[in-house]
Design an enzyme around this catalytic site. Structure first.
Site: not given
Ligand code: EPU
Length: 463
Positions: A25-26, A96, A120, A125-126, A308, A401
């Site tokens: 998925k991701n 996202r 989610c 989630r900044p 995850d 999803r």
């Molecule tokens: N963060 C910041 N600033 C940013 C971006 C991230 O502080 O600009 C922080 C987040 O708040 C969090 C941490 O960094 O505490 C990690 O966030 P990351 O950006 O790695 O996560 P994401 O890209 O929002 C993706 C996956 C998530 C998965 C995370 C971690 C996608 C669409 N989503 O999210 O997948 O949990 O990486 O591996 O790729 C899921 O599949 O259930 C899911 C939530």
């Protein structure tokens, strides 16, 4: 999307047999937007048949391009004539990954307008790191009325250090940087398999990305990307969910079509708990134990234990002997599902927003529960498989999803599981797509020409 469907499980059936894992998925939700970086035709294979992919396919169509499913797992995207750099598609706000269009549009057009992303809800989630990266490349970013506006006269490569190894920021910056002048380096980059997969896809299209999978990625900008054919990697989290399901039922399950190394952190924990794990080239066999040991788990960025799989693992730990400590280090608030698994008898005490103390073994008994997010839903399914009696899970839309055909896959392993609609009738939501690729007119290629490219994986189609 079938929002009022429920999944009903009569638990305590030992799972047995083998299950096939779909595409990640991701990776899929990054690679679909990434295809819009190219002025060409992309054929993306092994896409999971899940709601997030459907939503994204509709989102990119709303930008005025052709995107058609050749079959439920293959999407053909023709972005040769893309001129729009604005995403207004309403449903995309809820996911996202729509923010990857920001990087893709900014790179290709030097401007982008995209809604602030949803996804989610497990804390704030900044997107500050994404923005910081784009600014380093020379873009100006503004936020107004729930939209992000990005524009630049030119993008110029630079050195970008990420305070957090964010998956989203790493991929988004890569998407913009492939079109920046000169060299961009991303330090403290995320190393997750889907980051590597996205980089590999972009390289097939003509990008020059090196070091993906390490914490230092180097991107040499190119003028233009062309089309290509790409096969998405298997879903590490779907695979892990079935491995945990095998362990919680004391089963014997072979999880097929995976990259075992992506699951090393989970395999290590399952071994520590007493399960037997056998690995082959593209499978892992999990043989459960009659009694499981408690273990401590801390979520980390890859190759650490994935956040995850944290909810599913917490459900499993509830059945182990003794106390386990689960520490969540990736997200601020990923224990919201605990109120629901407690209804099933799991004993989890969240001491802080980051620490859950799991007391086991708990007597898990069926109840009516509701999924609060995707992996929370998966944890309820896993717990329901071990529960005595009937578990009824609502809000299945979250599970849809990210999991293709979960109830049929589990039924194939011997679970007593069904899906019912609002009226309580049993329904089968086998993979299907709303629009199947069907004509030459759409892409300017005949289906045979496109199919020929599928037989030779990763052949570049010049458009
Ligand atoms: N963060 C910041 N600033 C940013 C971006 C991230 O502080 O600009 C922080 C987040 O708040 C969090 C941490 O960094 O505490 C990690 O966030 P990351 O950006 O790695 O996560 P994401 O890209 O929002 C993706 C996956 C998530 C998965 C995370 C971690 C996608 C669409 N989503 O999210 O997948 O949990 O990486 O591996 O790729 C899921 O599949 O259930 C899911 C939530």
């Amino acid at each position: 999307m079938y929002v009022l469907d429920r999944i009903i499980i009569n638990g305590q059936q030992r799972l047995n047999g083998s299950v096939f894992v779909n595409g990640a998925k991701n990776a899929a939700v990054a690679i679909i937007p990434a295809a819009l970086s190219a002025r060409g035709i992309c054929v993306i294979e092994n896409l999971p048949c899940i709601e997030d992919v459907n939503i994204l396919a509709n989102a990119i169509r709303s930008c005025g391009i052709k995107a058609e499913f050749r079959d439920p797992h293959t999407l053909i995207i023709d972005s040769r004539n893309l001129t729009d750099y604005k995403l207004t598609f309403d449903l995309a706000r809820n996911m996202r990954a729509s923010y990857y269009l920001l990087g893709a549009f900014l790179g290709r057009f030097k401007k982008a307008i995209v809604p602030l992303p949803g996804g989610c809800n497990f804390g704030i989630r900044p997107v500050n790191l994404h923005i910081k990266g784009f600014e380093k490349l020379g873009a100006t970013i503004e936020q107004e009325h729930g939209m992000i506006y990005a524009y630049a006269d030119r993008l110029v490569g630079d050195h970008i250090f990420l305070d957090v190894a964010s998956v989203g920021a790493t991929i988004n910056i890569m998407l913009a940087a492939v079109h920046a002048e000169g060299v961009t380096t991303i330090e403290n980059a995320a190393k997750e398999p889907h980051v590597v997969d996205t980089a590999n896809f972009l390289n097939i299209l003509g990008a020059k990305i090196k070091g993906a999978g390490t914490d230092n990625i180097k991107i040499t900008g190119v003028q233009e990307l062309s089309g290509g054919t790409y096969t998405i990697i298997p879903d590490q989290i779907e695979a892990g969910t079935y491995m945990i399901a095998a362990a919680i039922t004391g089963g014997d399950v072979t999880v097929k079509n995976i990259i075992p190394r992506h699951l090393d952190s989970l395999s290590a924990k399952l071994r520590e708990m007493g399960c037997r794990i056998e690995e082959g080239g593209d499978y892992v066999r999990v043989v459960g134990a009659s009694e499981l040991n408690s273990v401590n788990v801390k979520t980390m960025v890859y190759p650490g234990f994935p956040t995850d799989l944290q909810p599913q693992m917490t459900a499993l730990l509830s059945t182990a002997n003794g106390t386990s400590v689960v520490t969540e280090t990736v997200f601020d608030n990923r224990f919201q599902y605990v109120t629901e698994i407690i209804r099933l008898g799991c004993r989890v005490n969240t001491q802080t927003a980051q620490i859950g103390i799991v007391e086991g073994p708990s007597k898990i008994t069926g109840a009516e529960v509701s999924a609060t997010d995707l992996r929370a839903g998966a944890a309820l399914v896993v717990a329901g498989l071990a529960a005595e009696g009937e578990t009824v899970i609502s809000n299945v839309k979250y599970i849809d999803r990210g999991y293709e055909d979960i109830e049929n896959k589990l039924r194939g392993l011997g679970a007593n599981i069904k899906r019912v609609n609002e009226q309580g009738e049993i329904v089968n939501r086998a993979p299907a797509r709303d629009r199947i690729f069907d004509d030459t007119e759409t892409l300017g290629h005949s289906i045979d020409e496109v199919a020929a490219t599928l037989e030779a994986p990763n052949v570049v189609i010049s458009a």
